[in-house]
Every structure is written in structure tokens, then in C-alpha cells.
Design an enzyme around this catalytic site. Structure first.
Site, short mmCIF file in Angstrom:
data_model
loop_
_atom_site.label_atom_id
_atom_site.label_comp_id
_atom_site.label_asym_id
_atom_site.label_seq_id
_atom_site.Cartn_x
_atom_site.Cartn_y
_atom_site.Cartn_z
N GLY A 9 -12.54 -4.48 3.31
CA GLY A 9 -13.53 -4.31 2.34
C GLY A 9 -13.70 -2.96 2.08
N ALA A 83 -16.13 -6.45 4.85
CA ALA A 83 -16.31 -7.23 3.74
C ALA A 83 -17.07 -8.39 3.69
CB ALA A 83 -14.63 -7.42 3.16
N LYS A 161 -24.34 -14.98 5.68
CA LYS A 161 -24.31 -13.88 6.93
C LYS A 161 -24.42 -14.65 8.20
CE LYS A 161 -23.78 -10.15 6.50
NZ LYS A 161 -22.45 -9.41 6.56
#
Length: 340
Positions: A9, A83, A161
Site C-alpha cells: 500500500g 495496506a 483491524k
């Protein structure tokens, strides 16, 4: 330092700063992008920040697909996995972000394990640590705490997350490689936005400066300077003490009203647009039905968090930057980029 690092990312807010830190430290960097169109802008931004891109290359990869990850990891000594989706709006489907976050993490780690990568650093967040029911006020969280995934007020970003970080630890422990992983857990990341590419951190800061908040929600969060976050990733690669640890990276806890006051004091040209009072909690809850970005704050309204991150400073041998500097750097960069 030397060695090749796979950085996922790379065009994102945090990852661009990680790339600068890596390249300035002498590492070779292979950055992953989802769209080839972001390669030129990323390279240009790094060069505008006086970074040599001689040791930088790119590869187009998708976190939702298996193709190419094993090949990208080959020959890499380290992997830094940054990312992960972080949209501004909140979905009613709490698992909507999990495939890219959790499955993507496992793809990256498995590719690195297959390639016998030496050390992995994953960008996590304090959102994996502090959301749970029946908290005291103020409430304290630390390295051993986990967000409660069963609580129905845990929104999609928090779920994704937390699932991703838990899956990372489970995989590495199952392979006997726990000490080959470090997770970096920042708070609300602010600092210099290097180019116009939008991020959720940027959007919140931009909305404050543009006067989108007539009053501020009673929401407080730990502020992390993006340069500290980038340094923490890079220092963890070769720091044996960081192996197997979750490092909380950030400085003071600030309310949105305090962020507003810091901006008004340092950016007087925008002082009139910035909120000067707090919004009652019930108003934020009502707004969250119309503007889902407010939903992220609702479970924590009026709560004051506290944590002790000095252990991370001791491990990394750095002193984290004061929150005021992170806020001012963010505001000034938005004005420089003509975004506020």
C-alpha cells in the site's frame, strides 16, 4: 541498513512516510499498489521530498487475490504490511472490511513465510485495543487489551483491524514465528500530508478546517505523528526487542475541541471556521443516522482514554512527537496543498 523490503500500500498516507524512512535508511523497497495509476504520483511525491528513488520499484497486487504475492516476497528480507481499508463512512455490515484486512494480511504473511522473510511489521491500531462495553471513565488500555468483537457497537473498521491483527498473531504463533512479527498500534495519525491523495485522517482534519463542524463531538483520542509511526515500523525491522510486541505509538490524548483550539491558535486565518464549543452527545447520535462517519465516535462519546506508551519509546529508543506538532503539521500541509 540494507536488505529488500516489501512495503504494501505504498501510495497511502502512512506508507509513503514509511517509504521515505526506508529509502533514507538505505533499504531497497518494493512497493505494492492496487492501481498502476498511483505509481507515478507516489514516485514524484517521494522525489519532491528529496528522497532518492534509485532503490525503489513497484508491483501491482490485490489483497483480495492470491496472484503475485509469493513472487513479490521472493528475495525480500523484510515485509512491512501497511495496506488496509479505512473508509470515512461506516457500513451497517460490520464484516464489510474484513476480507481485505484479515485475508489480505494472511496472504501477505504466508507469502513472506514461504519466502523465509526475516521479520514482519504490520500496521495495526489502538482501535484493536480500546473498544469494549462497561468501561470506566477515564478508561485505561494497554498492549494486552483487545477490542470486544462481540459487542454490537464495535463498528466495521474496528472489527476489520482487530480480526486482522488477531489472525496475524495466530498464524505466526502457529508457525513458531511469534517473535518475527511486530505490530505498530498508533492512534489518530496526523502530520504532513505529502500529496493530494485523500485519506480518512486527511478528511477529518480537512472538515475541521473547512468549518464542517459547527460544534465538536465530545470525542477524545491519542494523537500519533505520522513520522513517529513511520520510524517505529522501520526501527522494528532490526530491533530484536520489538519482536513479538504490540507497540503503542503516539503522544497525548486530545479531544476534537482541543484539536480545534490548537489549529485556531496556529492557523489564525481559519480560526473563525473552527468549532469553539462541544456538541451534546445526543446530537452526535442523531447526526450519525444521516452521516455515518459520525457512527465511529458514538460508542466513545464523553469517555477519556489513557495509556502508557513509554514502553514503546524505550524499546525503539525514540521520544514520540507532541500532539500539537502533529496537528499543526497536518493543518499546514492541507493549506499548502490548497485543500483547506
Amino acid at each position: 541498513m540494507s536488505g529488500k523490503v516489501l512495503l504494501t500500500g505504498i501510495s497511502g498516507f502512512v506508507a509513503k512516510h514509511v517509504a521515505i524512512e526506508l529509502l533514507n535508511s538505505g533499504y531497497e523497497v518494493l512497493g505494492t499498489v492496487r492501481n498502476s495509476s498511483s505509481i507515478d504520483q507516489t514516485k514524484k511525491t517521494l522525489e519532491e521530498n528529496n528522497v532518492s528513488t534509485e532503490k525503489l520499484s513497484f508491483v501491482k497486487l490485490d489483497l483480495l487475490k492470491d496472484e503475485g504475492w509469493n513472487e513479490a516476497a521472493e528475495g525480500c528480507k523484510y515485509i512491512i504490511h501497511v495496506a488496509s481499508p479505512f473508509p470515512l463512512k461506516v457500513s451497517n455490515d460490520r464484516e464489510s472490511l474484513t476480507p481485505a484486512a484479515k485475508d489480505g494480511t494472511l496472504r501477505v504473511l504466508n507469502a513472506g513465510i514461504n519466502a523465509e522473510v526475516e521479520h514482519f511489521v504490520k500496521t495495526s491500531s489502538i482501535v484493536c485495543m480500546f473498544r469494549k462495553p462497561n468501561r470506566s471513565n477515564p478508561y485505561t488500555f494497554g498492549e494486552n487489551d483487545w477490542t470486544d468483537l462481540e459487542w454490537d457497537k464495535t463498528t466495521d473498521y474496528f472489527v476489520s483491524k482487530t480480526r486482522a491483527e488477531k489472525a496475524a498473531w495466530d498464524l505466526m504463533k502457529s508457525k513458531g514465528l511469534k517473535n518475527s512479527l511486530t505490530c505498530i498500534n498508533p492512534g489518530f495519525v496526523l502530520g504532513d500530508f505529502l500529496n493530494e491523495k485523500t485519506s480518512t485522517s486527511m478528511e477529518y482534519a480537512k472538515q475541521l478546517l473547512q468549518g464542517k463542524y459547527p460544534a465538536a463531538p465530545k470525542f477524545s483520542v491519542m494523537i500519533s505523528h505520522v513520522k513517529d509511526v513511520a520510524k517505529a515500523h522501520v526501527l522494528s525491522l532490526s530491533n530484536k526487542k520489538a519482536g513479538g510486541r504490540r507497540l503503542i505509538v503516539g503522544s497525548e490524548v486530545r479531544s476534537i475541541l482541543e484539536l480545534s483550539k490548537i489549529m485556531a491558535k496556529n492557523i489564525p486565518s481559519h480560526a473563525k471556521k473552527l468549532p469553539k464549543r462541544e456538541l451534546p452527545n445526543f446530537m452526535v447520535k442523531l447526526i450519525s443516522y444521516i452521516d455515518t462517519s459520525a457512527k465511529t465516535m458514538v460508542p466513545d462519546l464523553g469517555l477519556k482514554m489513557q495509556t502508557d506508551q513509554t514502553y514503546a519509546e524505550d524499546i525503539l529508543q525514540i521520544k514520540f512527537t507532541a500532539s500539537e506538532i502533529a496537528v499543526v503539521d497536518a493543518a499546514k500541509s492541507l493549506i499548502r496543498l490548497n485543500l483547506a
